[in-house]
Structures are given as C-alpha cells and as structure tokens.
Design a protein around this motif. Structure first.
Motif, PDB file in Angstrom:
ATOM      1  N   PHE A  84       0.925  -1.165  -0.065  1.00 24.43           N
ATOM      2  CA  PHE A  84       0.162  -0.121  -0.117  1.00 24.43           C
ATOM      3  C   PHE A  84       0.866   1.245   0.156  1.00 24.43           C
TER       4      PHE A  84
ATOM      5  N   ALA B 174       6.538   2.403  -2.586  1.00 27.66           N
ATOM      6  CA  ALA B 174       6.615   3.008  -3.829  1.00 27.66           C
ATOM      7  C   ALA B 174       7.251   1.959  -4.969  1.00 27.66           C
TER       8      ALA B 174
ATOM      9  N   GLY C  20       2.772   1.092  -4.431  1.00 31.19           N
ATOM     10  CA  GLY C  20       2.064   1.793  -3.704  1.00 31.19           C
ATOM     11  C   GLY C  20       2.625   3.368  -3.529  1.00 31.19           C
ATOM     12  N   SER C  21       2.219   3.779  -2.497  1.00 33.53           N
ATOM     13  CA  SER C  21       2.575   5.189  -2.470  1.00 33.53           C
ATOM     14  C   SER C  21       2.621   5.815  -0.857  1.00 33.53           C
TER      15      SER C  21
ATOM     16  N   TYR D 254       2.497   8.798   0.190  1.00 32.44           N
ATOM     17  CA  TYR D 254       1.674   9.825   0.081  1.00 32.44           C
ATOM     18  C   TYR D 254       0.025   9.455   0.275  1.00 32.44           C
ATOM     19  N   LEU D 255      -0.164   8.212  -0.106  1.00 35.10           N
ATOM     20  CA  LEU D 255      -1.445   7.643   0.393  1.00 35.10           C
ATOM     21  C   LEU D 255      -1.654   7.426   1.903  1.00 35.10           C
TER      22      LEU D 255
END
Lengths: 630, 227
Positions: A312, A315, A319-320, A322-323
């Motif tokens: 999640f 990166a 994923g990221s 920032y999420l």
C-alpha cells in the motif's frame, strides 16, 4: 421505595479468583505467548511472505493480538457473547459488585467506568509527561548527550502518541461516561458492556505502546508516516496496534454516546434544553464514529504491509507513501477537534455557573460546535502543503482551514458574552476556564500562520508548529480537563479537593505552560526542526529556558497529584451535594451519585442555565415514568 | 421542599424490569451508527484503490497476470447478498408473527453467510497472484480480508439472535426464568422486562446492517472484479 440490601462481600481470596484484572493480566501474558508461538507455527509452514526469522513482525503482531484477547477473556468480556451465542436473552448489566475491587474488573455502572477512565488515563498521561521531561533533558544541550538519536526519536514518538491517543478519550472517557447519562436523566449508557470495553481496550493499548521499548521503539513520531514506518523496528508494530486499539475504543465510545443521547433523554429534555456539555460530547462523538474507522483501516493497511508484504505504502511495489499521509490526516485533523471540542464544551458549561448568568447565545454556541465538527473534514490537506501536493489544491485547503476559525469564534464570543457583567467567582475550575481563553487564542492565531501556504512552507516541521499544537491541545484541552476535574471530582467521589493547593497548581501550571511553549514559537522561526536531537548552538539559551520551564511545569503536575492523593486518600472532607450552587441536574443528586442515579426518571422543564431566573427546577416526575421515555 | 431526585443506597429493584423499548431503540440507532462507521472504514479502501490506480506507480498498479477471479468473487458476494436478503425476509416473517418461518430463514441465512466466508478463504488460495504483486493486489487482499472480518462479526450477531429464537421457540410469549441472563445471582428479576421481545429490535438493526454490508460487498465486486 424499598431498598434491597447489598449482598455481603465475598472474602478477598474468592474475589481474586474470578474475572478481574489479576486474571486478565495472567491470561494476557498467556495469550501473548500463544500468539507468539502461533505465529512461529505459521512460519514453520514456510509461507514465503512471512520472514523466516525468530523476531519477525508477524510474531509481534500475533503476540499482542493474543495478549489483548487473553486480557479481555480474563476480565470476563467473552462471558456475555458466549451466553448470547448459546441463546440466552439480552441483558444490560454484569454482576453488580461492591467496594474497591469493582474498579479492577468489568463493571457496567457508568459512574465506575468514568472513574476508571480518570485514573487509567491519568496513569498514561503521567507516563507521557515523563517522556516530555526526558525530551527537555536531552535538549538542554545542542549536541546529543543523554540518549542516542534513535532512542530520542522513540521518546518523542511515545510522548506524542501516548498523549494524542489517550487524550482522545480524555474528556469523554471520564466525564462524559459519568455525566452524560445523569445530565440527560437516564440511568445507564445505551450499551454498558461496550462502555466498559472501551476503557479496558484503552488500557491494553497503553500497555502495548509502553512496551515498544522492548522491541526497539519506533522512529516516526505520532504520525507514523510511511515509508519510515515500513522500515521501522518491530516496535513500530506496537505503535500500529496501540493506535488501532485506540481507534476501536474511540469508535465504540462515540457510538455509545450518540446512541445514548439520541434514545435515552428524559421527558422534557428537548434539543434546546440539552446541556451544552452534552452538545459538545455529541459533536465530538460524531467525529469519533466517522474518523476513527479511517485510522483503523489505514493502520490495518500498514500492518498488512509489514506482515503480509502488501505494498500500500511502498513505492517500489506500486504503492505510495503519500497515500498514508492522505489517509492519516483524513482522520488526523478531525482528531484535533476530537481533542478540542470537549474543551470548548466544558468552558461553556462552567462559565454560566461561575458568572451567575445564563449561557449567552446557546444556539450560536451549539452551531459553533457543530460547525467545527463539520468543517474539520475539509481541511486535512493543509498538513500536506509541503509534501508536494498539486498546487491548485492549496487555495481551497487554505481557505477551508481559515474558515474554521468562524465557528470557533462563536464559542469565544458566547463565552466572552457570558462573562460580560457577570458576577464572576474566581474558583479553581473558573481559573482554568479563563486560562483557556488566553491559551486557545494564541493557539488559534498561530494556527492562521500554519493554514496560510507561504508561512506554512516556512514553519512546517519546525518548533513553531509544535508550539502551536501544544497551545491548542494542552492549552485548550488539558486546561479544561483540569477545570473538569476540580469541578466534578467532588461530585464523583464525594470528597472535596483542597482549593488552596488547586490555586497553586493553576498558577504554576499557567505560568510555566506559557513560559515553556511561547519561546518555542521563536525557536521555530529561528529554524529549529522538530524531532531532531541536535540544534544550532545559538538556540541554546532559548532551549535551556524552555527546559527549566518544562521541569517547573512538571512540578506543577506533582502539586496536582499531591492534592488529589492528599484530599481523596487522607483528608477525605465530605463534599457538599452542590458546592458550586449549580443548576445542573447532577448537582441536585447526592454525592457520590447513587448506583441507580434517579429514584424516578426526572421531567425537564428548562435548560440548566437559568441563573437569576428563579429557583432551581424541581424535576417533578410523574409516578412510574419509564426510563428513557420522551 | 421538593422530593429529592434520589436517595443514597443501592436499591437494585429500581433498575430492574426496564421497558424493552429502550434497549430496542438503542440497538436500532446503533446499527445506523455502525453502518456510518463501516462506510468510513471502507472509504479508506476506495480512496486507496483510486489513488493507487491513478498513480500507477512504476506501472505496478496491476502487472500482467494480476486479475482477481470473477467466478470466485461472484460466488462470495452472491452468498453475502443472499444471506442479507434471507434475514430481511425473516424479519418480515417475524413482524407477521410467523416465528417458525423466521427461524428457517434465519438458519438458512447463517448457513449461506458461512458458506460465503468459506468460499472467500478458498478464493484467496486460488488467485494467480499474491499480496506483494502491486497496488491492486494490496487493495484486493486488504479490502476482502477486512470485509471478511466485518461479515464474520455480523454473522455472529445473527447467530446470537437466531440462537435466542431457537432456544425459546416453545415459550415465545413467556419470559425466561428471572435473572436468567443478568449474571447476578442476587437479582430476583430481569434487568429488562420481557427480554425475548428484543428479538424484533435486534432483527431490525441486524437486517439493516447486514443489507448495508452486503451493499459494500456489491461495491467491492464492482470495483475489484468488474472495473
């Protein structure tokens, strides 16, 4: 009325063998090991996703989940669900117990739970405060001296996480649980077992967070940002489990509060007669029910990233990070108001009592509380101004953040107008309320700098923002928390607190709070970053000043602790039923309040703020009026 | 001098025999609130889905070969929806005082719900990808795992309601023995008058919440399998 005599107390040894805290601790430790070895058994199956080490994340997570389950079993929380699964009909209460042991077991009396919360949260508040003392000790010198940088980060993280997590229930836990049913003329909360569960979950959570030091701590501060959290020690799992449990506790607490207020108000208690404290609780509870689940989901994702190798927030795996920031602050900013709103409500509740005037602008005050509650959902991205968000989004979030000062201003206005030409009594609770005006004004004004994009870019991540939220949270919430303690504890315990010591506590706390946190605005403007163990040598004088002030602030807390123990354990001076001449219904009951609250359900005919408008209402109840009927 | 609101002492008889309507209202309100909380919980996953999908970091949103099996997904969601429908029909029967039919539908709903959970476990083991295979895989496993837990909790609630109906099926108009569920041997009465009448309120709350959760399951089916 015929009183049924309380059953004779059983011998102590007999009481120790049942479902209580002692059993819970034993089963909690047992459950911890079951989870630990269970996770190792999973590892034995050679499932590739679980790291093949003795110290893997899954072991820690499973161990703590097992520990919490064992803890709850030991307290007796599974007895009722199992009875229900066997087909027994619903019931409201657990076995009634008496004496001091009920404070160490599952008790469904809302007043006992309120007092449990007060002491339980107080304990972890104290631990969080000790961490603050350690932080300031380290910052006495510009270069690190006492702790290695990693340990310092863990201490900072534990301080922030403990305070933010525990204080979410700082007012609703002790005071709303104890007072809301009484204030609305009910005999219980909507779900007494769930009420007790929220408390014991919080205690389990606090223990888990404290034990992070055995697993290497965590480096992320209270926000737990990825990708640092993905790479942290197993102690990071303690953070995740702590906040997830706090989130579950918050959701259930909020749900219980709303259900209670919606469905259990006594006859005559219309929405416009509801005490403003209950309105504050209601607006906070709405935020709890809706915001905390986002936190639980976010931490669940992070836990899956660490144990099941999902990506999640990674990166490199699609994923990221920032999420995580987005999701965390969808919860995180309402969380700030979960902390602040009960403080507003306490101030507005107490001001009429000590000004001997009706609350000015009741509906405006309610609108302010609800307005803050609503707007708090539309501001979260101001926490991401420097994270590289789309520049086009910045003006909206800047504007929405600044808009929130309008409903907050309603609270200020109503408070100030209530004071205007009032017959003010400078009691200890009133002093804490007046201090709130000063502290929260500084907190609010400094917040404008952080909501403004240009100044936020300069001050973000510095001691300026740290000083800002200490002015809002400590100046806003903790001061009102103490106001509530001095105001309601005599009612809750039946014993008076020493007023002279209370005033010593207030003045030392007020002076040294400001002396601690105001200079940090300057340190922030001078460029001192948060969560860094070293700083520029030209800031040493400021930091030394702050550290000494913080130690004196800590001493002011010891004055309070001494007052509490001295007054409640040694002096034991009986409190009058209505020591403040309040018109509120809880003060028309004996101190402490009887187990059933009311002999008959009262009938409300006015709000509780009619000071100078004739005698206190008598709440004449028609014979046999059913509980909770409207 | 007005009569005091309460006297000191512990007169338990005052808090006994509470009208069941009060807890009934509590339960129904709680099911609405729980639905609100659940919605915000899954909004986090919806947000994650669209965020990671639009970002497609490193082209790893949905690498080649990462496709959730629509057959398994449809079977699982169909079970959840069918179970929720059965509970709703059971509530209709209960309202019409057809208690035997409610029990049949309640039992069937429980069974179908459990089948849905079992199918979900099988579905996880039959996917062609694992949780580490990109953004979609993460959202898929996270979303379905948490939905699994929510459904499990709801089925436990259904089991409790169903078990009460089953246990007292021959004495539905009679109250169980006094103090049966209060847990306190010193009690001489129920703390709720006629606690069996609460089955209706439980069913209303449960039916609402289960329908709501089935709606989330349908949403997950659309997002995870169809889009």
């Amino acid at each position: 009325m015929t009183a049924v005599a309380a059953p004779p107390p059983r011998p102590l040894w007999r009481r120790l063998l049942g479902f209580n805290l002692l059993t819970a601790l034993v089963l909690g430790v047992g459950g911890w090991y079951v989870g630990w070895f269970g996770a190792h058994a999973v590892k034995g199956l050679s499932i590739a996703y679980f790291a093949d080490t003795d110290y893997n994340e899954l072991s820690v997570v499973m161990a703590y989940i097992g520990g919490v389950v064992g803890f709850l079993v030991g307290l007796g929380f599974l007895n009722y669900p199992i009875a229900r699964m066997r087909g027994y009909p619903p019931s409201l209460r657990e076995k009634e117990t008496h004496g001091w042991t009920r404070y160490f077991s599952l008790c469904t009396d809302h007043k006992v739970v309120g007092i449990q919360y007060l002491w339980g949260i107080g304990l972890f508040f104290f631990i969080g405060g000790l961490n603050a003392m350690l932080i300031r000790t380290e910052l006495l010198r510009p270069n690190h001296q006492v702790f290695p940088a990693g340990t310092y980060l863990t201490i900072v993280g534990m301080h922030g996480t403990m305070m933010m997590g525990m204080m979410t229930s700082g007012i609703l836990g002790p005071f709303a649980n104890y007072l809301v049913p009484i204030m609305i003329g009910a005999r219980r909360m909507a779900f007494p077992r769930i009420e007790a569960l929220t408390f014991w979950l919080l205690m389990a959570a606090g223990t888990i967070l404290t034990s992070t030091i055995f697993f290497g701590g965590f480096p992320t501060g209270w926000t737990g940002y990825a990708p640092l959290s993905n790479e942290g020690n197993p102690g990071m799992d303690n953070y995740l489990l702590f906040f997830a449990l706090v989130g579950i506790s918050m959701t259930l607490l909020g749900l219980n509060m709303i259900a209670t207020v919606l469905t259990m108000r006594a006859p005559g208690l219309t929405w416009t007669r509801l005490p403003i404290f209950v309105w504050g609780v209601l607006s906070t509870a709405v935020l709890m029910v809706l915001a905390a689940p986002v936190l639980i989901a976010t931490l669940g994702m992070e836990m899956l990233d660490r144990t099941a190798q999902t990506t999640f927030f990674v990166a490199a795996g699609g994923g990221s990070s920032y999420l995580y920031q987005n999701l965390f602050w969808v919860f995180g900013h309402p969380e700030v108001y979960i902390l602040a709103l009960p403080g507003f409500a306490i101030v507005l509740e107490l001001l009429p009592v000590f000004s001997r005037k009706p609350l000015w602008g009741y509906r405006l005050a309610v609108g302010g509380l609800l307005g803050v509650s609503l707007l708090s959902w539309f501001v979260w991205q101001h926490h991401l101004f420097v994270s590289g968000i789309n520049g086009d989004l910045r003006p909206f979030y800047m504007l929405s953040t600044e808009l929130i000062s309008i409903p907050t201003g309603f609270t200020f206005l109503c408070g100030m107008m209530t004071l205007w030409r009032g017959n003010i009594r400078f009691t200890v609770p009133m002093l804490f309320c007046l201090a709130w005006f000063f502290n929260f004004l500084i907190g609010g004004l400094s917040g404008v700098f952080l909501s403004d994009v240009p100044s936020d870019v300069t001050t973000h991540g510095s001691f300026f923002s740290m000083a800002h939220f200490h002015y809002t949270i400590m100046g806003g919430l903790v001061f009102t928390f103490f106001a509530a303690i001095y105001y309601w504890v005599p009612k809750m315990t039946g014993w008076e607190l020493n007023e002279r010591l209370g005033k010593v506590h207030f003045w030392t706390m007020f002076i040294f709070f400001n002396s601690t946190f105001f200079p940090l605005f300057i340190a922030g403007f001078e460029g001192q970053p948060r969560r860094v163990v070293t700083y520029s040598s030209h800031l040493q004088f400021l930091n030394d000043w702050v550290s000494v002030s913080a130690f004196l602030l800590g001493i002011s807390m010891l004055v309070f602790l001494f007052n509490l123990v001295w007054s409640l354990a040694f002096v034991k001076k009986p409190a009058e039923a209505n020591p403040w001449s309040s018109r509120s219904i809880e003060f028309q009951l004996p101190s402490p309040v009887p187990v059933h609250n009311f002999d008959r359900i009262p009938v409300f005919s006015s709000d509780p703020y009619g000071y100078g408008e004739g005698p206190v209402p008598t709440w004449v109840a028609p014979a046999g009026a059913p509980a909770g009927s409207e | 001098m007005a009569e005091p609101l309460a006297y000191e002492g512990t007169g338990y008889e005052i808090v006994e025999e509470e009208p069941p309507e009060v807890l009934g209202r509590n339960l129904i309100s709680a099911s609405y609130l729980l639905a609100g909380a659940t919605a915000f919980f899954f909004i986090a996953f919806v947000f994650a889905y669209f965020y990671l999908r639009s970002l497609n970091n490193g082209g790893l949103w949905k690498p080649h070969g990462v496709d959730a099996s629509i057959g398994w997904g449809t079977a699982v969601v169909a079970c959840y929806v069918l179970s929720a429908v059965l509970v709703r029909l059971g509530l209709t029967d209960h309202r019409a005082l057809r208690r035997a039919q409610w029990r049949q539908k309640g039992g069937a709903a429980l069974l179908v719900g459990v089948v849905g959970l079992v199918l979900q476990v099988i579905a996880w083991t039959h996917q062609s990808f694992g949780p580490a295979d990109g953004g979609f895989a993460s959202v898929y496993f996270g979303w379905t795992a948490f939905l699994f837990l929510f459904v499990l909790g709801t089925l436990l609630w259904l089991e409790m309601t169903f078990a009460t109906s089953l246990r007292y099926r021959t004495m539905e108009t009679q109250a169980p023995p006094p103090g049966h569920a209060s847990g306190d041997p010193h009690r001489e009465a129920h703390d709720i008058r006629d606690p069996l009448s609460l089955v209706r309120a439980e069913l209303v709350g449960l039916s609402f919440y289960w329908t709501f959760l089935a709606g989330i399951a349908v949403l997950s089916w659309i997002v995870l399998y169809l889009v």
